[in-house]
Design a protein around this motif. Sequence first.
Motif, PDB file in Angstrom:
ATOM      1  N   PHE A   3       0.791  -1.325   0.174  1.00  0.00           N
ATOM      2  CA  PHE A   3       0.007  -0.048  -0.077  1.00  0.00           C
ATOM      3  C   PHE A   3       0.946   1.233   0.086  1.00  0.00           C
ATOM      4  O   PHE A   3       1.791   1.421   0.683  1.00  0.00           O
ATOM      5  N   TYR A   4       0.357   2.250  -0.639  1.00  0.00           N
ATOM      6  CA  TYR A   4       1.133   3.584  -0.724  1.00  0.00           C
ATOM      7  C   TYR A   4       0.273   4.645  -0.494  1.00  0.00           C
ATOM      8  O   TYR A   4      -1.012   4.479  -0.686  1.00  0.00           O
ATOM      9  N   GLU A   5       0.643   5.821   0.144  1.00  0.00           N
ATOM     10  CA  GLU A   5      -0.311   6.721   0.683  1.00  0.00           C
ATOM     11  C   GLU A   5      -0.126   8.050  -0.333  1.00  0.00           C
ATOM     12  O   GLU A   5       0.997   8.179  -0.852  1.00  0.00           O
ATOM     13  N   TYR A   6      -1.204   8.784  -0.590  1.00  0.00           N
ATOM     14  CA  TYR A   6      -1.387   9.716  -1.775  1.00  0.00           C
ATOM     15  C   TYR A   6      -2.175  10.686  -0.831  1.00  0.00           C
ATOM     16  O   TYR A   6      -2.864  10.629   0.129  1.00  0.00           O
ATOM     17  N   GLU A   7      -2.103  12.065  -1.436  1.00  0.00           N
ATOM     18  CA  GLU A   7      -2.626  13.040  -0.988  1.00  0.00           C
ATOM     19  C   GLU A   7      -3.257  13.873  -2.195  1.00  0.00           C
ATOM     20  O   GLU A   7      -2.414  14.116  -3.247  1.00  0.00           O
ATOM     21  N   CYS A   8      -4.405  14.318  -2.218  1.00  0.00           N
ATOM     22  CA  CYS A   8      -5.049  15.225  -3.258  1.00  0.00           C
ATOM     23  C   CYS A   8      -4.864  16.544  -2.954  1.00  0.00           C
ATOM     24  O   CYS A   8      -4.473  17.070  -1.923  1.00  0.00           O
ATOM     25  N   LYS A  27      -2.940   8.867  -8.664  1.00  0.00           N
ATOM     26  CA  LYS A  27      -4.205   8.013  -8.194  1.00  0.00           C
ATOM     27  C   LYS A  27      -5.464   8.835  -7.971  1.00  0.00           C
ATOM     28  O   LYS A  27      -5.417   9.982  -7.560  1.00  0.00           O
ATOM     29  N   GLU A  28      -6.728   8.551  -8.131  1.00  0.00           N
ATOM     30  CA  GLU A  28      -7.773   9.251  -7.878  1.00  0.00           C
ATOM     31  C   GLU A  28      -8.276   9.156  -6.392  1.00  0.00           C
ATOM     32  O   GLU A  28      -8.278   7.952  -5.902  1.00  0.00           O
ATOM     33  N   CYS A  29      -8.529  10.349  -6.084  1.00  0.00           N
ATOM     34  CA  CYS A  29      -8.949  10.581  -4.282  1.00  0.00           C
ATOM     35  C   CYS A  29     -10.453   9.905  -4.461  1.00  0.00           C
ATOM     36  O   CYS A  29     -11.401  10.252  -5.180  1.00  0.00           O
ATOM     37  N   PRO A  30     -10.658   8.841  -3.461  1.00  0.00           N
ATOM     38  CA  PRO A  30     -12.030   8.236  -3.402  1.00  0.00           C
ATOM     39  C   PRO A  30     -12.987   9.311  -2.767  1.00  0.00           C
ATOM     40  O   PRO A  30     -14.338   9.127  -2.896  1.00  0.00           O
ATOM     41  N   GLU A  31     -12.776  10.278  -2.035  1.00  0.00           N
ATOM     42  CA  GLU A  31     -13.551  11.426  -1.402  1.00  0.00           C
ATOM     43  C   GLU A  31     -14.000  12.276  -2.398  1.00  0.00           C
ATOM     44  O   GLU A  31     -15.231  12.744  -2.456  1.00  0.00           O
ATOM     45  N   CYS A  32     -13.192  13.072  -3.457  1.00  0.00           N
ATOM     46  CA  CYS A  32     -13.288  13.964  -4.287  1.00  0.00           C
ATOM     47  C   CYS A  32     -13.106  13.962  -5.631  1.00  0.00           C
ATOM     48  O   CYS A  32     -13.809  14.591  -6.404  1.00  0.00           O
ATOM     49  N   GLY A  33     -12.472  12.674  -6.250  1.00  0.00           N
ATOM     50  CA  GLY A  33     -12.146  12.450  -7.380  1.00  0.00           C
ATOM     51  C   GLY A  33     -10.845  13.126  -7.947  1.00  0.00           C
ATOM     52  O   GLY A  33     -10.684  12.855  -9.072  1.00  0.00           O
ATOM     53  N   GLN A  34     -10.453  14.073  -7.166  1.00  0.00           N
ATOM     54  CA  GLN A  34      -9.087  14.929  -7.733  1.00  0.00           C
ATOM     55  C   GLN A  34      -7.961  13.664  -7.874  1.00  0.00           C
ATOM     56  O   GLN A  34      -8.148  12.790  -6.967  1.00  0.00           O
ATOM     57  N   GLY A  36      -4.405  12.442  -6.855  1.00  0.00           N
ATOM     58  CA  GLY A  36      -3.544  12.526  -5.644  1.00  0.00           C
ATOM     59  C   GLY A  36      -2.198  12.150  -5.953  1.00  0.00           C
ATOM     60  O   GLY A  36      -1.906  11.382  -7.004  1.00  0.00           O
ATOM     61  N   ASN A  37      -1.274  12.730  -5.509  1.00  0.00           N
ATOM     62  CA  ASN A  37       0.242  12.648  -5.713  1.00  0.00           C
ATOM     63  C   ASN A  37       0.940  11.674  -4.607  1.00  0.00           C
ATOM     64  O   ASN A  37       0.171  11.509  -3.424  1.00  0.00           O
TER      65      ASN A  37
END
Length: 66
Positions: A3-8, A27-34, A36-37
């Motif tokens: 697993f890797y961590e991302y932030e939008c 990757k696409e943020c599951p909360e807002c769709g932006q 993430g890096n």
Amino acid sequence: MPFYEYECKNNHVFDEMCSMKDRLQRKECPECGQKGNFRISVRGTQPPKYLIAFSFLAFLNLVDDI
């Protein structure tokens, strides 16, 4: 796969499971769709609490083996 961590851009932090080769792809943020890096993060060595609880219940023979 790890697993890797991302932030939008909206500061939502989320985890994604992917190969090491693909970890730098946005990757696409599951909360807002932006998009993430990838974030470099340090994880503790302690397993998740649900895994500890499951292991304890398995030890007491209260759940079936995996």
